[in-house]
Design a protein around this motif. Structure first.
Motif, short mmCIF file in Angstrom:
data_model
loop_
_atom_site.label_atom_id
_atom_site.label_comp_id
_atom_site.label_asym_id
_atom_site.label_seq_id
_atom_site.Cartn_x
_atom_site.Cartn_y
_atom_site.Cartn_z
N MET A 91 0.84 -1.19 0.00
CA MET A 91 0.00 0.00 0.00
C MET A 91 0.88 1.24 0.00
N ARG A 92 0.55 2.20 -0.89
CA ARG A 92 1.34 3.41 -0.98
C ARG A 92 1.10 4.31 0.23
N LYS A 93 2.17 4.93 0.69
CA LYS A 93 2.06 5.85 1.81
C LYS A 93 1.38 7.12 1.34
N LEU A 94 0.46 7.65 2.15
CA LEU A 94 -0.27 8.85 1.79
C LEU A 94 0.42 10.08 2.34
N GLN A 95 0.53 11.12 1.50
CA GLN A 95 1.04 12.40 1.96
C GLN A 95 -0.07 13.26 2.54
N PHE A 96 -1.27 13.06 2.01
CA PHE A 96 -2.41 13.88 2.41
C PHE A 96 -3.66 13.03 2.32
N ASP A 97 -4.56 13.18 3.29
CA ASP A 97 -5.78 12.38 3.30
C ASP A 97 -6.86 13.14 4.07
N LEU A 98 -7.89 13.58 3.37
CA LEU A 98 -8.97 14.34 4.01
C LEU A 98 -10.31 13.80 3.55
N VAL B 148 -19.94 10.89 1.74
CA VAL B 148 -18.60 11.24 2.22
C VAL B 148 -17.64 11.28 1.03
N TRP B 149 -16.88 12.35 0.94
CA TRP B 149 -15.89 12.51 -0.12
C TRP B 149 -14.49 12.44 0.49
N ARG B 150 -13.58 11.84 -0.26
CA ARG B 150 -12.20 11.70 0.21
C ARG B 150 -11.24 12.27 -0.84
N VAL B 151 -10.32 13.12 -0.41
CA VAL B 151 -9.26 13.66 -1.26
C VAL B 151 -7.94 13.19 -0.68
N PHE B 152 -7.12 12.53 -1.49
CA PHE B 152 -5.85 12.05 -0.96
C PHE B 152 -4.75 12.11 -2.01
N ALA B 153 -3.52 12.10 -1.53
CA ALA B 153 -2.34 12.16 -2.40
C ALA B 153 -1.33 11.15 -1.89
N THR B 154 -0.67 10.45 -2.81
CA THR B 154 0.33 9.45 -2.42
C THR B 154 1.73 10.05 -2.46
N SER B 155 2.67 9.35 -1.87
CA SER B 155 4.04 9.83 -1.81
C SER B 155 4.84 9.50 -3.06
N ARG B 156 4.33 8.60 -3.90
CA ARG B 156 5.08 8.17 -5.08
C ARG B 156 5.15 9.25 -6.14
N HIS B 157 4.04 9.90 -6.41
CA HIS B 157 3.98 10.99 -7.38
C HIS B 157 3.18 12.12 -6.78
N GLU B 158 3.22 13.27 -7.44
CA GLU B 158 2.43 14.41 -6.98
C GLU B 158 1.05 14.35 -7.63
#
Length: 248
Positions: free
Chosen positions: A1-8, A21-31
């Protein structure tokens, strides 16, 4: 599982009467930035890639194959422009390039906006979510809508100087700075429903509720089935996602 930089995760309303419910997230692999609906029947996901390409995709090829011409879970494929409607079998594949980032102003992009009218909340179960992990947003007065914008800026801004700070009723719900200096902002605002907004919603209020959506509504103990109506503004590069019930 990729590590998340941001998760809201956010939701308009309160646990007793709410939006999806809405989820916005970003992974550490790419921007890259992703937008999904964790308590929806569909694993349809919207991806905003570092390259500037934006996609809409099913979670699996099997889900694509099972999608009808009208629905994927509670996403109304019928309201999608033809090139974005990946659920239509003749287009093939679970993954399709949908639209590209467009500068709304120098260095600023607003690729996705979620809109929830104040009079369109639904009683439903919270079994699929952890209530304490969700940011709950006040729906505002009847006749208005909450708009949550996913915004990207190409250069860093101070946390206290979010885009649109001077616009009445606009608040920052979260932000994340990437190593390149690009910044992700989640901005919330309350706006009045326009006549054109109401016309668009009335046009799609009578879409048929299929057996899968009835099953989902029963499983989540919804009093009224919900739907997500996508609306793409190609000139602005913004995909609007109306999160509404069908009792309009």
């Amino acid at each position: 599982m990729r590590k998340l930089q941001f998760d809201l995760s956010f939701c308009v309303g309160r646990p007793a009467a709410r939006s999806i419910v809405w989820r916005v997230f970003a992974t550490s692999r790419h921007e890259d930035v992703y937008v999904s609906t964790p308590d929806s029947a569909s694993s349809f996901k919207f991806s905003l890639h570092e390259s500037g390409k934006c996609h809409a995709a099913f979670g699996s090829a099997a889900e694509h194959d099972d999608a009808s011409a009208t629905w994927s879970g509670n996403i109304a494929l019928q309201s999608l422009p033809p090139h974005l409607a990946t659920g239509r079998r003749e287009l093939g594949g679970r993954f399709h390039r949908a639209w590209s980032l467009v500068e709304a102003s120098p260095g600023l992009y607003a690729p996705i906006q979620v809109a929830v009218p104040a009079d369109s909340l639904t009683k439903m179960s919270t079994a699929r979510i952890r209530v304490s992990d969700v940011l709950w947003i006040d729906p505002g007065p009847i006749g208005s809508m909450v708009v949550v914008s996913v915004v990207l800026t190409s250069t860093p801004l101070p946390t206290a100087e979010w885009p649109g700070k001077d616009a009445p009723g606009t608040t920052s719900l979260g932000m994340h700075s990437f190593p390149s200096g690009k910044t992700l902002w989640i901005l919330g605002s309350i706006r009045k429903l326009s006549e054109s907004d109401s016309v668009f919603l009335r046009k799609h209020a009578e879409l048929p509720v299929d057996s899968e959506r009835k099953r989902q509504a029963n499983e989540l103990r919804m009093d009224i089935p919900r739907m997500i109506l996508p609306c793409l503004d190609t000139a602005r590069g913004t995909l609007g996602l109306w999160d509404v019930n069908q009792d309009r």
